[in-house]
Design a protein around this motif. Sequence first.
Motif, PDB file in Angstrom:
ATOM      1  N   ALA A  97       0.948  -1.189  -0.081  1.00 43.34           N
ATOM      2  CA  ALA A  97      -0.139  -0.008  -0.130  1.00 43.34           C
ATOM      3  C   ALA A  97       0.677   1.140   0.055  1.00 43.34           C
ATOM      4  N   ARG A  98       2.092   1.142   0.223  1.00 43.95           N
ATOM      5  CA  ARG A  98       3.031   2.464   0.048  1.00 43.95           C
ATOM      6  C   ARG A  98       3.065   2.679  -1.379  1.00 43.95           C
ATOM      7  N   ARG A  99       2.873   4.231  -1.694  1.00 44.46           N
ATOM      8  CA  ARG A  99       2.706   4.587  -2.999  1.00 44.46           C
ATOM      9  C   ARG A  99       4.176   5.052  -3.325  1.00 44.46           C
ATOM     10  N   PHE A 100       4.987   4.506  -4.325  1.00 46.08           N
ATOM     11  CA  PHE A 100       6.150   4.868  -4.670  1.00 46.08           C
ATOM     12  C   PHE A 100       6.189   5.829  -5.913  1.00 46.08           C
ATOM     13  N   ALA A 101       6.859   6.916  -5.608  1.00 45.71           N
ATOM     14  CA  ALA A 101       6.879   7.950  -6.571  1.00 45.71           C
ATOM     15  C   ALA A 101       7.720   7.518  -7.870  1.00 45.71           C
ATOM     16  N   ALA A 102       7.509   8.144  -9.000  1.00 48.77           N
ATOM     17  CA  ALA A 102       8.096   8.022 -10.226  1.00 48.77           C
ATOM     18  C   ALA A 102       9.654   7.781 -10.103  1.00 48.77           C
ATOM     19  N   ASP A 103      10.222   8.607  -9.633  1.00 44.41           N
ATOM     20  CA  ASP A 103      11.511   8.638  -9.427  1.00 44.41           C
ATOM     21  C   ASP A 103      12.211   7.556  -8.591  1.00 44.41           C
ATOM     22  N   ARG A 112      -0.518   4.763  -7.926  1.00 43.67           N
ATOM     23  CA  ARG A 112      -1.656   5.856  -7.824  1.00 43.67           C
ATOM     24  C   ARG A 112      -2.632   5.394  -6.807  1.00 43.67           C
ATOM     25  N   ALA A 113      -3.414   6.367  -6.359  1.00 46.54           N
ATOM     26  CA  ALA A 113      -4.574   5.693  -5.551  1.00 46.54           C
ATOM     27  C   ALA A 113      -5.455   4.895  -6.253  1.00 46.54           C
ATOM     28  N   GLY A 114      -5.874   3.711  -5.491  1.00 51.39           N
ATOM     29  CA  GLY A 114      -6.560   2.685  -5.978  1.00 51.39           C
ATOM     30  C   GLY A 114      -6.271   1.818  -6.753  1.00 51.39           C
ATOM     31  N   GLN A 115      -4.978   1.764  -7.383  1.00 51.39           N
ATOM     32  CA  GLN A 115      -4.256   0.787  -7.929  1.00 51.39           C
ATOM     33  C   GLN A 115      -4.416  -0.545  -7.176  1.00 51.39           C
ATOM     34  N   PRO A 116      -4.795  -1.782  -7.740  1.00 43.54           N
ATOM     35  CA  PRO A 116      -4.728  -2.996  -6.733  1.00 43.54           C
ATOM     36  C   PRO A 116      -3.131  -3.056  -5.958  1.00 43.54           C
ATOM     37  N   LEU A 117      -2.419  -3.031  -6.691  1.00 40.56           N
ATOM     38  CA  LEU A 117      -0.967  -3.217  -5.983  1.00 40.56           C
ATOM     39  C   LEU A 117      -0.031  -2.140  -6.215  1.00 40.56           C
ATOM     40  N   ALA A 118       0.366  -1.987  -4.826  1.00 40.31           N
ATOM     41  CA  ALA A 118       1.601  -0.634  -4.788  1.00 40.31           C
ATOM     42  C   ALA A 118       2.605  -1.305  -3.831  1.00 40.31           C
ATOM     43  N   GLY A 119       3.435  -0.574  -3.136  1.00 37.17           N
ATOM     44  CA  GLY A 119       4.485  -1.116  -2.158  1.00 37.17           C
ATOM     45  C   GLY A 119       5.566  -1.815  -2.682  1.00 37.17           C
ATOM     46  N   ASN A 120       6.101  -2.498  -1.983  1.00 35.32           N
ATOM     47  CA  ASN A 120       7.148  -3.329  -2.414  1.00 35.32           C
ATOM     48  C   ASN A 120       6.676  -4.565  -3.191  1.00 35.32           C
ATOM     49  N   PHE A 121       5.475  -5.077  -3.190  1.00 35.65           N
ATOM     50  CA  PHE A 121       5.098  -6.120  -3.880  1.00 35.65           C
ATOM     51  C   PHE A 121       5.109  -5.780  -5.510  1.00 35.65           C
ATOM     52  N   HIS A 122       4.756  -4.379  -5.752  1.00 34.60           N
ATOM     53  CA  HIS A 122       4.667  -3.981  -7.047  1.00 34.60           C
ATOM     54  C   HIS A 122       6.155  -3.825  -7.466  1.00 34.60           C
ATOM     55  N   GLN A 123       6.947  -2.983  -6.753  1.00 34.65           N
ATOM     56  CA  GLN A 123       8.304  -3.010  -7.024  1.00 34.65           C
ATOM     57  C   GLN A 123       8.982  -4.244  -7.429  1.00 34.65           C
ATOM     58  N   LEU A 124       8.710  -5.443  -6.765  1.00 32.43           N
ATOM     59  CA  LEU A 124       9.311  -6.690  -7.297  1.00 32.43           C
ATOM     60  C   LEU A 124       8.424  -7.146  -8.384  1.00 32.43           C
ATOM     61  N   HIS A 181      -5.928  -0.114  -1.781  1.00 33.77           N
ATOM     62  CA  HIS A 181      -5.220  -1.243  -2.292  1.00 33.77           C
ATOM     63  C   HIS A 181      -5.453  -2.588  -1.990  1.00 33.77           C
ATOM     64  N   GLY A 182      -4.951  -3.652  -2.850  1.00 31.92           N
ATOM     65  CA  GLY A 182      -5.229  -5.068  -2.368  1.00 31.92           C
ATOM     66  C   GLY A 182      -6.625  -5.393  -3.262  1.00 31.92           C
ATOM     67  N   GLY A 183      -7.206  -6.649  -2.636  1.00 29.58           N
ATOM     68  CA  GLY A 183      -8.380  -7.219  -3.596  1.00 29.58           C
ATOM     69  C   GLY A 183      -7.980  -8.425  -4.104  1.00 29.58           C
ATOM     70  N   PRO A 184      -9.006  -9.090  -4.399  1.00 28.45           N
ATOM     71  CA  PRO A 184      -8.639 -10.525  -5.017  1.00 28.45           C
ATOM     72  C   PRO A 184      -7.824 -10.477  -6.144  1.00 28.45           C
ATOM     73  N   GLY A 185      -6.583 -11.388  -5.966  1.00 27.90           N
ATOM     74  CA  GLY A 185      -5.833 -11.493  -7.107  1.00 27.90           C
ATOM     75  C   GLY A 185      -4.757 -10.495  -7.251  1.00 27.90           C
ATOM     76  N   ALA A 186      -4.682  -9.604  -6.410  1.00 28.67           N
ATOM     77  CA  ALA A 186      -4.167  -8.209  -6.689  1.00 28.67           C
ATOM     78  C   ALA A 186      -2.409  -8.550  -6.529  1.00 28.67           C
TER      79      ALA A 186
END
Length: 426
Positions: A97-103, A112-124, A181-186
Amino acid sequence: MRTRLSCWAAAAALLTAAGGAVAAEGQVGSYFTAWSVEKEFRLKQFDQSGAAAGFTYLVYAFENVYKMPDGGYRCDSGRDAPDAGQGAGMYATYDYARRFAADESVDGSADRAGQPLAGNFHQLAQLKKRHPQLKVLVALGGGEWSRWFSAGAATAASRKALVASCIDLYLRGNLPLLDGHGGPGAAAGVFDGIDLDWEHPGPGDKANLTLLLEEFRRQLDALGGGKHYLLTSAVNSTDEKMQYTDPAAYSRSLDWINLMTYDFHGAWSAKGPTGFQSNLYSDPASGDASPRSVDSGVQRFIKAGVPANKIVVGVPFYARGWRGVGASNNGLYQPATGPAHGFEEGAEQYATIAAKKLTPFYHPLTRQLWTFDNGTFWTYDDPRVIRDKAEYVRTRGLAGMMSWALDQDDAAFSLSRAMLDVRRAP
C-alpha cells in the motif's frame, strides 16, 4: 523490452569483465527486507547497478503467522502492527500500500491511489518484468516472527489450514483491502514460491517441521497448473539447531536450503573473546571448544543426508564487532568491554564499514578478514572473501550463494557482484 537472452547477456558481461565465463547453473540470491524502505533503499538501485541481471532469486522478508480468533494459526495481512516484543508485527503498508513516486520506482512509473498493487510487492513485480530469469519468494517467519510455527504445525488439520492461508495470500494474491489497495488476485504472479524461516525449532518439533514442509510441497504442487512453485527454507547451520530437525527428511520437500552460515561469533558474548562471524574454515588457534565455519556447517548437513546440490551457502552483508578490545594479535581472539556501536549494538552494514576505509587483516586459514582500529574490532565479508566462498561452492557442487541482506551492500553493489562468481565456469 529486455528479453531473457538480454538479461543473461548482461550477467555474462559482468562476469566476463571480471575475467571469467558464465556457468550454466548456480543460484545467486539475496533477502530483500520490507523495512529497507525506511533506509532509503530502493530496488531501482539494484536494477540500475547491473547486478540484478545475474541474480536468480530474491526472498522478500518477512511475513508473519498469527494465532487467529478461532484458535487456528494462519498467514494474515491488511493492517500494520508493532512487534512490541510479542512477535505479532505486520508491515502490510510497506508490502502493498505504500505509493512509490516515479523517481524511486523500478520502471519510472508512480503508484496511484486505487491501483490494486503498490508498495514493495509492486516494485518486485516491476523488477521481474525487467529480469525474467529472476524468481521471487516470500519468507514466512524469521528470527522474531516464528512464534506460532510450532503450534500451527502440530496437527494435520492445523498444517493444512496454515499452508492454505499463506498460499491464498501470497501466491493467489488475495490481499485484504488497505488504503484503497489490495483485493482478489492483487498480488497474483508476484511470488514464485515460499521460503519457510522457522529458525528456532524446539525438541518437540522435529517430525512436525518435516510434515509442515511436506504440506507446503503438496499444496504448491496442486496449485501448479504447469508451473513449478519453489519451496525453500532458511536454516541455521549449527548443530545446536539441527538437532531438533531431520534434514534428510525435510530436504526432500525443498528445492534448496538457504543455509545461514554466519553469526558464528558476535557481541551477544559482550566480553568476547572476539572471533570471526562467517569464516570459511576453522582455526585451531581460536580457542573455541566447538569451532564453527562455513565448511563445518556444510559438511554437517551433507553427513545428515542433504544432497550437496540442495545447499545454498549464506553470506552476511554486515559486520559483527566489539569495542574495548586489546591490541594483541590486532584484536583477534581478544577480550572486549562490550558490543561495537553500529546500526544496532554489535552490528554494522557493509556499506558503512567499507566507507571507513579501515586497514583490513586477512586470515589465510579461515579466509575471513577483520579490522581493528582504536580498540574496535569488526569481522565481515568483503568481495575477496565472497569470491573465495564462491569458489568453494563451485568446486563442491553446491547449489549456490545467498546473502542477508540486499540493502546492506554498498552503492556499487560490490558484494552482490562478487557473488556472481558462483556462476563462473571452471
